[in-house]
Design a protein around this motif. Structure first.
Motif, PDB file in Angstrom:
ATOM      1  N   GLY A 269       0.859  -1.191   0.076  1.00 28.78           N
ATOM      2  CA  GLY A 269      -0.485  -0.245   0.209  1.00 28.78           C
ATOM      3  C   GLY A 269       0.335   1.413   0.141  1.00 28.78           C
ATOM      4  N   ILE A 270       0.173   2.096  -0.074  1.00 29.34           N
ATOM      5  CA  ILE A 270       0.724   3.696   0.230  1.00 29.34           C
ATOM      6  C   ILE A 270      -0.527   4.664   1.311  1.00 29.34           C
ATOM      7  CG2 ILE A 270      -0.096   4.903  -1.819  1.00 29.34           C
ATOM      8  CD1 ILE A 270       3.485   4.970  -0.688  1.00 29.34           C
ATOM      9  N   ASP A 271       0.620   5.600   1.598  1.00 26.50           N
ATOM     10  CA  ASP A 271      -0.052   6.420   2.754  1.00 26.50           C
ATOM     11  C   ASP A 271       0.578   8.242   2.921  1.00 26.50           C
ATOM     12  OD1 ASP A 271      -1.860   7.450   5.073  1.00 26.50           O
ATOM     13  OD2 ASP A 271      -0.907   6.328   6.780  1.00 26.50           O
ATOM     14  N   LEU A 272      -0.619   8.640   2.414  1.00 21.60           N
ATOM     15  CA  LEU A 272       0.254  10.056   2.137  1.00 21.60           C
ATOM     16  C   LEU A 272      -0.494  11.019   2.790  1.00 21.60           C
ATOM     17  CD1 LEU A 272      -1.441  10.059  -2.085  1.00 21.60           C
ATOM     18  CD2 LEU A 272       1.260   9.876  -1.170  1.00 21.60           C
ATOM     19  N   SER A 273      -1.317  10.110   4.106  1.00 19.51           N
ATOM     20  CA  SER A 273      -1.788  11.152   4.963  1.00 19.51           C
ATOM     21  C   SER A 273      -0.988  11.450   5.736  1.00 19.51           C
ATOM     22  CB  SER A 273      -3.214  10.795   5.194  1.00 19.51           C
ATOM     23  OG  SER A 273      -2.977   8.911   6.098  1.00 19.51           O
TER      24      SER A 273
ATOM     25  N   VAL B 229     -10.591   4.036   9.595  1.00 15.70           N
ATOM     26  CA  VAL B 229     -11.419   4.520   8.471  1.00 15.70           C
ATOM     27  C   VAL B 229     -10.661   4.193   7.188  1.00 15.70           C
ATOM     28  CG1 VAL B 229     -12.252   6.233   7.205  1.00 15.70           C
ATOM     29  CG2 VAL B 229     -13.254   6.233   9.435  1.00 15.70           C
ATOM     30  N   ASN B 230      -8.976   4.118   6.916  1.00 15.06           N
ATOM     31  CA  ASN B 230      -8.320   4.397   6.050  1.00 15.06           C
ATOM     32  C   ASN B 230      -8.494   2.625   5.456  1.00 15.06           C
ATOM     33  OD1 ASN B 230      -7.627   6.911   5.329  1.00 15.06           O
ATOM     34  ND2 ASN B 230      -5.979   6.978   6.447  1.00 15.06           N
ATOM     35  N   GLY B 231      -7.571   2.140   6.582  1.00 21.37           N
ATOM     36  CA  GLY B 231      -7.964   1.087   6.400  1.00 21.37           C
ATOM     37  C   GLY B 231      -9.576  -0.101   5.798  1.00 21.37           C
TER      38      GLY B 231
ATOM     39  N   PHE C 195      -4.220   4.662  -3.071  1.00 28.54           N
ATOM     40  CA  PHE C 195      -3.199   6.912  -3.128  1.00 28.54           C
ATOM     41  C   PHE C 195      -4.722   7.264  -3.181  1.00 28.54           C
ATOM     42  CE2 PHE C 195      -3.134  10.171  -6.282  1.00 28.54           C
ATOM     43  CZ  PHE C 195      -1.834  10.156  -6.268  1.00 28.54           C
ATOM     44  N   ILE C 196      -5.709   6.983  -3.316  1.00 37.96           N
ATOM     45  CA  ILE C 196      -7.553   7.794  -3.668  1.00 37.96           C
ATOM     46  C   ILE C 196      -7.799   8.263  -1.793  1.00 37.96           C
ATOM     47  CG2 ILE C 196     -10.001   8.406  -4.059  1.00 37.96           C
ATOM     48  CD1 ILE C 196      -7.699   8.324  -6.143  1.00 37.96           C
ATOM     49  N   VAL C 197      -7.322   6.919  -1.183  1.00 37.60           N
ATOM     50  CA  VAL C 197      -8.665   6.815   0.038  1.00 37.60           C
ATOM     51  C   VAL C 197      -7.633   7.830   0.872  1.00 37.60           C
ATOM     52  CG1 VAL C 197      -8.586   5.631   2.202  1.00 37.60           C
ATOM     53  CG2 VAL C 197      -9.217   4.855   0.497  1.00 37.60           C
ATOM     54  N   THR C 198      -5.884   7.735   0.751  1.00 33.95           N
ATOM     55  CA  THR C 198      -5.151   8.548   1.220  1.00 33.95           C
ATOM     56  C   THR C 198      -4.936   9.984   1.020  1.00 33.95           C
ATOM     57  OG1 THR C 198      -3.289   7.536   0.538  1.00 33.95           O
ATOM     58  CG2 THR C 198      -3.971   6.705   2.511  1.00 33.95           C
ATOM     59  N   LEU C 199      -5.019  10.198  -0.227  1.00 37.00           N
ATOM     60  CA  LEU C 199      -4.731  11.563  -0.274  1.00 37.00           C
ATOM     61  C   LEU C 199      -6.069  12.167   0.292  1.00 37.00           C
ATOM     62  CD1 LEU C 199      -3.969  13.374  -2.539  1.00 37.00           C
ATOM     63  CD2 LEU C 199      -5.188  12.784  -4.448  1.00 37.00           C
ATOM     64  N   ALA C 200      -7.140  11.727  -0.081  1.00 38.89           N
ATOM     65  CA  ALA C 200      -9.033  12.980   0.960  1.00 38.89           C
ATOM     66  C   ALA C 200      -8.405  12.099   1.994  1.00 38.89           C
ATOM     67  CB  ALA C 200      -9.870  11.231   0.174  1.00 38.89           C
ATOM     68  N   ALA C 201      -7.843  11.518   2.575  1.00 39.21           N
ATOM     69  CA  ALA C 201      -7.708  11.460   4.000  1.00 39.21           C
ATOM     70  C   ALA C 201      -6.176  12.643   4.242  1.00 39.21           C
ATOM     71  CB  ALA C 201      -7.201  10.518   4.912  1.00 39.21           C
ATOM     72  N   LEU C 202      -5.771  13.618   3.591  1.00 34.12           N
ATOM     73  CA  LEU C 202      -4.367  13.983   3.378  1.00 34.12           C
ATOM     74  C   LEU C 202      -5.210  15.351   3.876  1.00 34.12           C
ATOM     75  CD1 LEU C 202      -1.303  14.733   1.366  1.00 34.12           C
ATOM     76  CD2 LEU C 202      -3.192  16.577   1.691  1.00 34.12           C
ATOM     77  N   LEU C 203      -6.130  15.597   2.651  1.00 37.64           N
ATOM     78  CA  LEU C 203      -6.790  16.682   2.284  1.00 37.64           C
ATOM     79  C   LEU C 203      -7.888  17.128   3.820  1.00 37.64           C
ATOM     80  CD1 LEU C 203      -7.618  16.506  -1.099  1.00 37.64           C
ATOM     81  CD2 LEU C 203      -5.888  18.128   0.105  1.00 37.64           C
TER      82      LEU C 203
ATOM     83  N   VAL D  55      -2.244  -1.923   9.543  1.00 41.49           N
ATOM     84  CA  VAL D  55      -0.810  -1.496   8.443  1.00 41.49           C
ATOM     85  C   VAL D  55      -1.745   0.058   8.801  1.00 41.49           C
ATOM     86  CG1 VAL D  55       0.226  -2.956   7.686  1.00 41.49           C
ATOM     87  CG2 VAL D  55      -1.344  -2.325   6.163  1.00 41.49           C
ATOM     88  N   TYR D  56      -2.624   0.437   8.283  1.00 42.17           N
ATOM     89  CA  TYR D  56      -2.910   2.083   8.144  1.00 42.17           C
ATOM     90  C   TYR D  56      -2.947   2.486   9.560  1.00 42.17           C
ATOM     91  CZ  TYR D  56      -2.833   1.739   2.987  1.00 42.17           C
ATOM     92  OH  TYR D  56      -2.369   1.518   1.974  1.00 42.17           O
TER      93      TYR D  56
END
Length: 334
Positions: A81-85, A122-124, A135-143, A230-231
């Motif tokens: 995965g990836i976590d941008l948040s 929520v991300n997980g 990418f989409i989920v954690t980008l939304a969480a970032l914002l 992991v998230y």
């Protein structure tokens, strides 16, 4: 024992899944060597201004916050995965820490960690259960997290100050054996992470899910649970970093942590963890964090270069390391 019982009750490593994180040392050998060369070169070029105990301590302190985030990012990337948040969660955690300090140290710690845990959950859930792209989920969480941080801080117009006599402040600014307390706490998190990743069934499942999710499912690994946890781990560690930053600076600013998610990903990749998942180590991540922070410090030693050149050098260095690792990966036996 039946075949079904073996599939459910035996860790993925024993079931024969290819856990590449244990079998490709050549791709990770470059980063420690480069770190040693950079340290020696910095000491020769700048002398005591670089090699002094105070400067090295500052590198360790700055690196401790990144290490906490990068530990969680390693778990996420190893699972595929990836976590941008995480950068925004660091800022939100810092603001909530300073906001909760009015009621004492315990609320100042519990409130941000609880909120970050909810974000990670929520991300997980969205990634593991709803199967939305990370990418989409954690980008939304970032914002969302960054916007919430500004909302709590009244669009950045309010800066919450943590009292100097609070236990949390004393913890964040304390020194033990010459190192700041956040450094020791980050090393403790690192040690726990190494044990979890390499000595527990959960850690083996993280490798298995990142290496081959379909095979992991067939072998009985709890894929959805692993991807969810992991998230949560990543978000909570970002929250811990935010708490420590707020305690160190005695304030919570919604602007901190910008770009930290990319810096954490860079540290993980420089340390030899594959972005595709299933191969890597926390020791490599530690080396990656130190490399980034030492290089940034050396750029500051020059004095004439602006902070923007740090980004240029770090980006160039990341590309070079990834290219070298890719060539080494092609040469290793399958």
């Amino acid at each position: 024992m039946t075949t079904a019982e073996n599939a459910v009750g035996t860790p993925p490593r024993r079931l024969g899944l290819s856990l590449r994180g244990r079998r490709w040392p050549a791709e990770r050998a470059g980063a420690p060597i480069v770190l040693a060369l950079v340290l020696v070169g910095g000491a020769v070029a700048f002398g005591d201004s670089f090699a002094s105990a105070q400067n090295l301590g500052n590198i360790a302190l700055d690196g401790s916050y990144l290490l906490l985030i990068a530990i969680g990012m390693t778990f996420v990337i190893l699972s595929g995965g990836i976590d941008l948040s995480v950068g925004s969660l660091l800022a939100l955690s810092g603001v909530l820490t300073a906001y909760g300090a009015r009621w004492g140290s315990v609320p100042a710690i519990v409130l941000p960690l609880l909120v970050c845990a909810v974000f990670g959950l929520v991300n997980g859930l969205l990634i593991a259960r709803a199967r939305i792209a990370p990418f989409i989920v954690t980008l939304a969480a970032l914002l969302f997290a960054r916007g919430l941080a500004f909302a709590v801080a009244d669009e950045g117009n309010t800066v919450f100050i943590i009292p100097a006599d609070l236990t949390l402040t004393r913890l964040g600014q304390a020194r033990w054996l010459g190192l700041h307390a956040p450094v020791w706490l980050a090393l403790l998190a690192f040690a726990v992470g190494v044990v979890v990743l390499n000595r527990t069934r959960f850690g083996q499942s993280v490798f298995a899910v990142g290496d081959n999710q379909e095979a992991a499912e067939l072998m009985g690994a709890p894929v959805a649970r692993v991807r969810l946890l992991v998230y949560v781990i990543s978000a909570v560690l970002a929250g811990v970093a935010g708490v420590l930053v707020a305690a160190q600076t005695q304030s919570g600013l919604p602007t901190i942590g910008e770009g930290r998610e990319l810096e954490a990903i860079a540290a993980v990749v420089i340390g030899g963890t594959l972005l595709s998942g299933g191969a890597g180590s926390l020791s490599g991540t530690l080396v990656g964090v130190l490399l980034l922070k030492v290089i940034q410090n050396l750029i500051n030693q020059v004095g004439t270069l602006t902070s923007y050149y740090q980004q240029v050098v770090s980006g160039t260095f990341l590309i070079v390391v990834v290219l070298v690792q890719s060539r080494l990966a092609r040469r290793r036996p399958r």
